[in-house]
Write an enzyme that holds these catalytic residues in place. Structure first.
Site, short mmCIF file in Angstrom:
data_model
loop_
_atom_site.label_atom_id
_atom_site.label_comp_id
_atom_site.label_asym_id
_atom_site.label_seq_id
_atom_site.Cartn_x
_atom_site.Cartn_y
_atom_site.Cartn_z
N LYS A 123 0.84 -1.20 0.00
CA LYS A 123 0.00 0.00 0.00
C LYS A 123 0.87 1.25 0.00
O LYS A 123 0.59 2.23 -0.69
CB LYS A 123 -0.94 -0.02 1.21
CG LYS A 123 -2.09 -1.01 1.03
CD LYS A 123 -2.83 -1.32 2.32
CE LYS A 123 -3.84 -2.46 2.07
NZ LYS A 123 -4.47 -2.95 3.31
N GLN A 167 -4.87 -1.95 9.40
CA GLN A 167 -4.66 -3.26 8.76
C GLN A 167 -5.26 -4.37 9.63
O GLN A 167 -4.96 -4.46 10.82
CB GLN A 167 -3.15 -3.50 8.56
CG GLN A 167 -2.83 -4.78 7.83
CD GLN A 167 -3.31 -4.78 6.38
OE1 GLN A 167 -3.16 -3.79 5.66
NE2 GLN A 167 -3.94 -5.88 5.96
N ASP A 190 -11.57 2.71 3.81
CA ASP A 190 -11.93 1.30 3.64
C ASP A 190 -13.43 1.14 3.41
O ASP A 190 -13.87 0.12 2.87
CB ASP A 190 -11.52 0.49 4.88
CG ASP A 190 -10.28 -0.35 4.64
OD1 ASP A 190 -9.94 -0.57 3.46
OD2 ASP A 190 -9.65 -0.78 5.62
#
Lengths: 363, 363
Positions: A123, A167, A190
């Site tokens: 990422k 995460q 997200d």
């Protein structure tokens, strides 16, 4: 998925068997590409808003109706993701030039899981490649929930951070919901906050962010000019992060959607009615050729390891769909790897750009 | 629902024709009861939490599997709603005795629509019948959005108000979203807030309130011991207030759900596969006998007026489902009126009780 679903390996190789831990999903987005096609880049056709000013290009028109071709078109997620990153790069640059703002993404990693560390590294690399600033926090496995919440709170208040990503999975001693809900809704790139999912479900409402993987699935359909409206769609799997939002997105685009899951008694029967199949269950080769209507379009989200003695790693990655069988019946299909995988990070970058644009009211 | 759905009147009476304005839905919950059965009240079977301590009773076991009976069991919503009101009455009384708190519901009515006034009056009467305190505000049609928001704010702050309901539709000059989102999530007994819908959609999340009408549909299935898990379910209609939450509820109970809507190309084909049908489109007699699998269970949310010269009012109310045909094929069916209608207000009372219990941490 449960016992009601048949599960065998359709690979022609006798050496390929399922790992005992086949439920573990590999989320890396940059595995080797099995398929690659040179696509027509001459016609403009990007329907999504975030790429409104970029150098849009087009992919082949694929019909989801019955097709007689014996080999399905390959939906090349790696190539599309690359195009999207180029578009985002142009937009980030335009924004910086115009108002001096650089989008920022903060990633919080707790513990030392190797796979998580890999995803976070990918990422970060992806951010750098498009000019998005990345902030990274690495916390030890035994840190407290309060410490994580403190970092989230700081990032919530930090104007140079436009997106925050925690995460997953988190260590077992932490309450995942508490932590995810602490992320400011404006920075929830997200898209996992229930408020976002609710808005996704409701007509007349707009989510601030659409979860990255299902957004990537729909984006692939759009970029390949695959019509959704009026089509029968089956989503296999009902997870919060892929299956459910994918079903809501398809319904929002006027597909007639059925959701197949572990309690579905005859998943094959219903799946065989679908013009569009999105599979997100994490079971290697579960969807056989017999499940597929001729000419259907298949988006395969699964990334499953199967033993492969001929690979230096001892395994290879396959999707939920038996590719060899499906590619003879479907009109279009995503490969694994190189299909949905690369799209997830591209959509994360897209959501981060969207967040920054929204914060600064930049069109 | 749009042109792709066939729409004819299946009534045997030649004088019965559709109103031009058949899309208008009558929401009154206390129309004449077409069907009434004396039900077995001897066995306990209430699975829902809010009635945990009340004098629960049971309704006949109905199988959703193929049935050879020529006349469907009538799912008597009026009777079930009466039972639920009795249970709520007992709970309200127990709460008052134990901690001295009386649940309170505030209803805000803007304008002078006759139908809205009727619904508000019915809600008030229902509150009184179970001992819930009702607060009513009537504002003129030409009041400002700010005035409505001020009342909502006051009710949000008022500890004697546990639920707030804004009667829809609002006058055109107001932003419905602004107003509905202003209701505190803890008092949103209608359950229409996107956060509630999102939590409904997500596994592992619990909504504070489930919207009343779809909650009433599922409650009828529960009270009649109709299994949902593993069943094929079709929801016809995808509105925010009925279709979408009904589909999410069914999926949450492990049904395999398909949503049929105005863009569905062959709604009959898919509907005919369903073990459970919930129809919520507001089109008189749209679902014919040919749409129904033998033995299916039908929950008909539609309340549609059709001309009827033999009625003193000049019309009568029918559902979305052609009752005469369906009752010969289905194993169980809700009548209209007297099916889902009475359940909506009962669930509103239930949600208000839940709100008060939650606020005061009363089990």
């Amino acid at each position: 998925m449960a016992s009601s679903m048949k599960f065998t390996d359709c690979s022609p190789s006798a050496t390929v068997r399922l790992f005992p831990s086949a439920r573990t999903r590999f989320r890396s987005s940059d595995g080797a590409v099995l398929f690659h096609r040179l696509l027509d880049r001459s016609r403009p056709a990007f329907p999504r808003t975030f790429v409104s000013r970029s150098s849009a290009s087009t992919l082949p028109v694929i019909s989801a109706s019955i097709s007689t071709q014996s080999t399905a078109e390959v939906i090349d997620g790696k190539l599309v993701a690359k195009q999207i990153r180029e578009e985002i790069t142009a937009e980030v640059s335009r924004m910086k030039d115009a108002i001096g703002v650089v989008p920022g993404l903060a990633v919080i990693l707790v513990g030392d899981r190797k796979d998580s560390a890999t995803y976070v590294r990918n990422k970060k690399k992806a951010c750098e490649s498009v000019g998005i600033k990345s902030f990274e926090v690495n916390l030890p496995e035994d840190c407290t929930e309060q410490e994580v919440l403190k970092y989230i709170s700081d990032f919530n208040d930090d104007p140079s951070v436009h997106g925050i990503l925690v995460q997953l999975p988190l260590p077992k001693h932490m309450n995942e919901q508490n932590i995810l809900h602490a992320v400011s809704i404006e920075k929830d790139v997200d898209g996992f906050h229930p408020l976002n999912i609710g808005r996704l479900a409701m007509r007349g409402e707009e989510p601030l962010f659409v979860p990255c993987t299902p957004k990537g699935c729909i984006e692939l359909l759009h970029r390949y000019n695959i019509g959704i409206k009026g089509k029968r769609a089956v989503v296999i799997g009902r997870s919060n992060i892929v299956g459910t939002p994918a079903a809501l997105l398809l319904q929002g685009e006027d597909a007639t959607v059925s959701v197949v899951h572990s309690r579905t008694k005859d998943p094959e029967e219903l799946t065989r009615q679908a013009d569009i199949i999105i599979s997100a269950v994490g079971k290697a080769n579960m969807v056989k050729g017999s499940w597929i209507k001729p000419g259907a379009v298949i988006i395969d989200v699964g990334i499953n390891p199967v033993e492969d003695a001929s690979s230096p790693r001892g395994y290879r990655l396959v999707g939920d769909v038996c590719y060899e069988e499906a590619s003879k019946i479907a009109s279009a299909i995503t490969p694994v790897p190189g299909g949905v995988g690369p799209m997830t990070i591209a959509m994360l970058l897209s959501n981060t750009l969207t967040a920054a644009k929204r914060t600064h009211n930049f069109q």
